[in-house]
Design an enzyme around this catalytic site. Sequence first.
Site, PDB file in Angstrom:
ATOM      1  N   TYR A 126     -44.792   2.743 -19.941  1.00 46.34           N
ATOM      2  CA  TYR A 126     -45.632   1.667 -20.490  1.00 46.34           C
ATOM      3  C   TYR A 126     -44.843   0.366 -20.698  1.00 46.34           C
ATOM      4  CZ  TYR A 126     -48.746   5.615 -21.677  1.00 46.34           C
ATOM      5  OH  TYR A 126     -49.533   6.740 -21.647  1.00 46.34           O
ATOM      6  N   ILE A 145     -55.923   9.628 -29.312  1.00 49.37           N
ATOM      7  CA  ILE A 145     -55.046   8.456 -29.430  1.00 49.37           C
ATOM      8  C   ILE A 145     -55.696   7.217 -28.814  1.00 49.37           C
ATOM      9  CG2 ILE A 145     -52.813   9.625 -29.673  1.00 49.37           C
ATOM     10  CD1 ILE A 145     -52.536   9.591 -26.600  1.00 49.37           C
ATOM     11  N   LYS A 205     -56.703   3.565 -27.770  1.00 46.35           N
ATOM     12  CA  LYS A 205     -55.966   2.299 -27.626  1.00 46.35           C
ATOM     13  C   LYS A 205     -56.932   1.152 -27.831  1.00 46.35           C
ATOM     14  CE  LYS A 205     -55.273  -1.440 -24.861  1.00 46.35           C
ATOM     15  NZ  LYS A 205     -56.300  -2.317 -24.238  1.00 46.35           N
ATOM     16  N   SER A 206     -56.514   0.128 -28.544  1.00 49.36           N
ATOM     17  CA  SER A 206     -57.266  -1.121 -28.569  1.00 49.36           C
ATOM     18  C   SER A 206     -56.318  -2.266 -28.860  1.00 49.36           C
ATOM     19  CB  SER A 206     -58.375  -1.097 -29.622  1.00 49.36           C
ATOM     20  OG  SER A 206     -59.020  -2.366 -29.628  1.00 49.36           O
ATOM     21  N   ARG A 263     -61.636  -3.377 -33.591  1.00 48.74           N
ATOM     22  CA  ARG A 263     -61.713  -2.023 -33.032  1.00 48.74           C
ATOM     23  C   ARG A 263     -60.559  -1.167 -33.534  1.00 48.74           C
ATOM     24  NH1 ARG A 263     -62.966  -3.394 -26.709  1.00 48.74           N
ATOM     25  NH2 ARG A 263     -65.229  -3.650 -26.883  1.00 48.74           N
ATOM     26  N   ASN A 311     -61.613   2.193 -35.284  1.00 49.16           N
ATOM     27  CA  ASN A 311     -61.203   3.471 -34.691  1.00 49.16           C
ATOM     28  C   ASN A 311     -60.430   4.333 -35.692  1.00 49.16           C
ATOM     29  OD1 ASN A 311     -62.366   2.605 -32.316  1.00 49.16           O
ATOM     30  ND2 ASN A 311     -60.442   2.080 -31.303  1.00 49.16           N
TER      31      ASN A 311
HETATM   32  P1  NAP Z   1     -59.073   4.580 -24.324  1.00 46.93           P
HETATM   33  O1  NAP Z   1     -58.308   4.586 -25.591  1.00 46.93           O
HETATM   34  O2  NAP Z   1     -60.073   5.618 -24.052  1.00 46.93           O
HETATM   35  O3  NAP Z   1     -59.809   3.206 -24.115  1.00 46.93           O
HETATM   36  C1  NAP Z   1     -59.218   1.961 -24.226  1.00 46.93           C
HETATM   37  C2  NAP Z   1     -60.292   0.961 -23.828  1.00 46.93           C
HETATM   38  O4  NAP Z   1     -61.393   1.073 -24.717  1.00 46.93           O
HETATM   39  C3  NAP Z   1     -59.785  -0.442 -23.924  1.00 46.93           C
HETATM   40  O5  NAP Z   1     -60.430  -1.155 -22.880  1.00 46.93           O
HETATM   41  C4  NAP Z   1     -60.298  -0.896 -25.274  1.00 46.93           C
HETATM   42  O6  NAP Z   1     -60.545  -2.278 -25.262  1.00 46.93           O
HETATM   43  C5  NAP Z   1     -61.597  -0.139 -25.389  1.00 46.93           C
HETATM   44  N1  NAP Z   1     -61.945   0.185 -26.783  1.00 46.93           N
HETATM   45  C6  NAP Z   1     -61.090   0.537 -27.785  1.00 46.93           C
HETATM   46  N2  NAP Z   1     -61.753   0.770 -28.919  1.00 46.93           N
HETATM   47  C7  NAP Z   1     -63.070   0.571 -28.652  1.00 46.93           C
HETATM   48  C8  NAP Z   1     -64.237   0.637 -29.425  1.00 46.93           C
HETATM   49  N3  NAP Z   1     -64.196   0.987 -30.725  1.00 46.93           N
HETATM   50  N4  NAP Z   1     -65.427   0.389 -28.825  1.00 46.93           N
HETATM   51  C9  NAP Z   1     -65.473   0.039 -27.530  1.00 46.93           C
HETATM   52  N5  NAP Z   1     -64.381  -0.054 -26.728  1.00 46.93           N
HETATM   53  C10 NAP Z   1     -63.182   0.210 -27.289  1.00 46.93           C
HETATM   54  O7  NAP Z   1     -58.087   4.592 -23.053  1.00 46.93           O
HETATM   55  P2  NAP Z   1     -56.554   4.789 -22.743  1.00 46.93           P
HETATM   56  O8  NAP Z   1     -55.760   3.644 -23.193  1.00 46.93           O
HETATM   57  O9  NAP Z   1     -56.506   5.186 -21.330  1.00 46.93           O
HETATM   58  O10 NAP Z   1     -56.149   6.103 -23.560  1.00 46.93           O
HETATM   59  C11 NAP Z   1     -55.610   6.086 -24.854  1.00 46.93           C
HETATM   60  C12 NAP Z   1     -54.110   6.327 -24.845  1.00 46.93           C
HETATM   61  O11 NAP Z   1     -53.807   7.576 -24.248  1.00 46.93           O
HETATM   62  C13 NAP Z   1     -53.317   5.338 -23.986  1.00 46.93           C
HETATM   63  O12 NAP Z   1     -53.181   4.075 -24.589  1.00 46.93           O
HETATM   64  C14 NAP Z   1     -52.026   6.098 -23.826  1.00 46.93           C
HETATM   65  O13 NAP Z   1     -51.245   6.002 -25.021  1.00 46.93           O
HETATM   66  C15 NAP Z   1     -52.548   7.509 -23.608  1.00 46.93           C
HETATM   67  N6  NAP Z   1     -52.711   7.851 -22.166  1.00 46.93           N
HETATM   68  C16 NAP Z   1     -51.895   8.803 -21.634  1.00 46.93           C
HETATM   69  C17 NAP Z   1     -51.974   9.126 -20.301  1.00 46.93           C
HETATM   70  C18 NAP Z   1     -51.083  10.185 -19.726  1.00 46.93           C
HETATM   71  O14 NAP Z   1     -51.009  10.307 -18.500  1.00 46.93           O
HETATM   72  N7  NAP Z   1     -50.411  10.963 -20.547  1.00 46.93           N
HETATM   73  C19 NAP Z   1     -52.917   8.478 -19.470  1.00 46.93           C
HETATM   74  C20 NAP Z   1     -53.753   7.513 -20.046  1.00 46.93           C
HETATM   75  C21 NAP Z   1     -53.651   7.235 -21.390  1.00 46.93           C
HETATM   76  P3  NAP Z   1     -59.670  -3.364 -26.068  1.00 46.93           P
HETATM   77  O15 NAP Z   1     -58.228  -2.945 -25.986  1.00 46.93           O
HETATM   78  O16 NAP Z   1     -59.972  -4.624 -25.339  1.00 46.93           O
HETATM   79  O17 NAP Z   1     -60.176  -3.356 -27.481  1.00 46.93           O
END
Ligand code: NAP
Length: 255
Positions: A50, A224, A226-227, A232, A236
């Site tokens: 990251y 976990i 992300k925002s 948010r 969250n």
């Molecule tokens: P996520 O947390 O499912 O979604 C993030 C997206 O949702 C962003 O576009 C965010 O927008 C939006 N969002 C956040 N809160 C919201 C809410 N309350 N209402 C509406 N939309 C919202 O996706 P992710 O980042 O892929 O997954 C979370 C974490 O998991 C990652 O950050 C990472 O640490 C980990 N991860 C690990 C792997 C792996 O291979 N091990 C892969 C992917 C992810 P804004 O930021 O614009 O608010």
Amino acid sequence: MTQPTVSLAGGGQMPLLGFGTWQLPGSQAYDPVRMALDTGYRHLDTATMYRNETEVGRALLDSGVPRDQVFVTTKLPAERAGRERETIEASLRALGIDQLDLWLVHWPPNGAARPETWREFVAAREAGLTRAIGVSNYSIGQIDELIDATGVAPEVNQIPYSPALHDAKLLAEHRERGVVVEGYSPFRRSNLREPVFAEVAKAHGVTPAQVILRWHLQHEIVVIPKSATPDRIKANFDVSGFELTPDEMARIDAV
Ligand code: NAP
């Protein structure tokens, strides 16, 4: 502040709700992580890949929250298999801490379980560089390969998870092996406009996103989100003031 945690096989406690930092490279990570810690999150998820370990570590230090109150995870990129020790040492330096709470193999290297890498993880835990070790994006078959080769099970498997991906059999298979399931991408793997989420959200006066997070917590799946958006980040984290009924849980399971 006490937060719901799950017990790890090695004896540690992992907060069920954490803060994801993917797609917050470099300086973009600092403010969201500071805000997350100020809001109350006590679990941060980063990865060498990251490119924000330095900023996550600086935000943690500047927050003034004692190190031992925050659960910090980072991950070995698959292409660094074979260079495990130098990679964890670089992560610790970047984060500015002397021990991780959890170190994960980010992906199966070249698509394979790779017990040699897992032995290095066990050695890193024995050396005190990390309190817990686990994997990410591993299948149950690959986890069994690690267990068969080394006698040591990963404490955690971080995999994509959401109501749409719910798989009770897969959860049970992890739990039989003592492996905690940590879900990632709860929103990116969900249709937030799904009517069931809206109906349940309305019944509790919360948002569909909060319903999705609450559903993970009640299944004891680490989540976990992300925002980068202050409102948010706060919303969250604000998922402890309501409880989904068994019927609501079942309806969401079936999404
Ligand atoms: P996520 O947390 O499912 O979604 C993030 C997206 O949702 C962003 O576009 C965010 O927008 C939006 N969002 C956040 N809160 C919201 C809410 N309350 N209402 C509406 N939309 C919202 O996706 P992710 O980042 O892929 O997954 C979370 C974490 O998991 C990652 O950050 C990472 O640490 C980990 N991860 C690990 C792997 C792996 O291979 N091990 C892969 C992917 C992810 P804004 O930021 O614009 O608010």
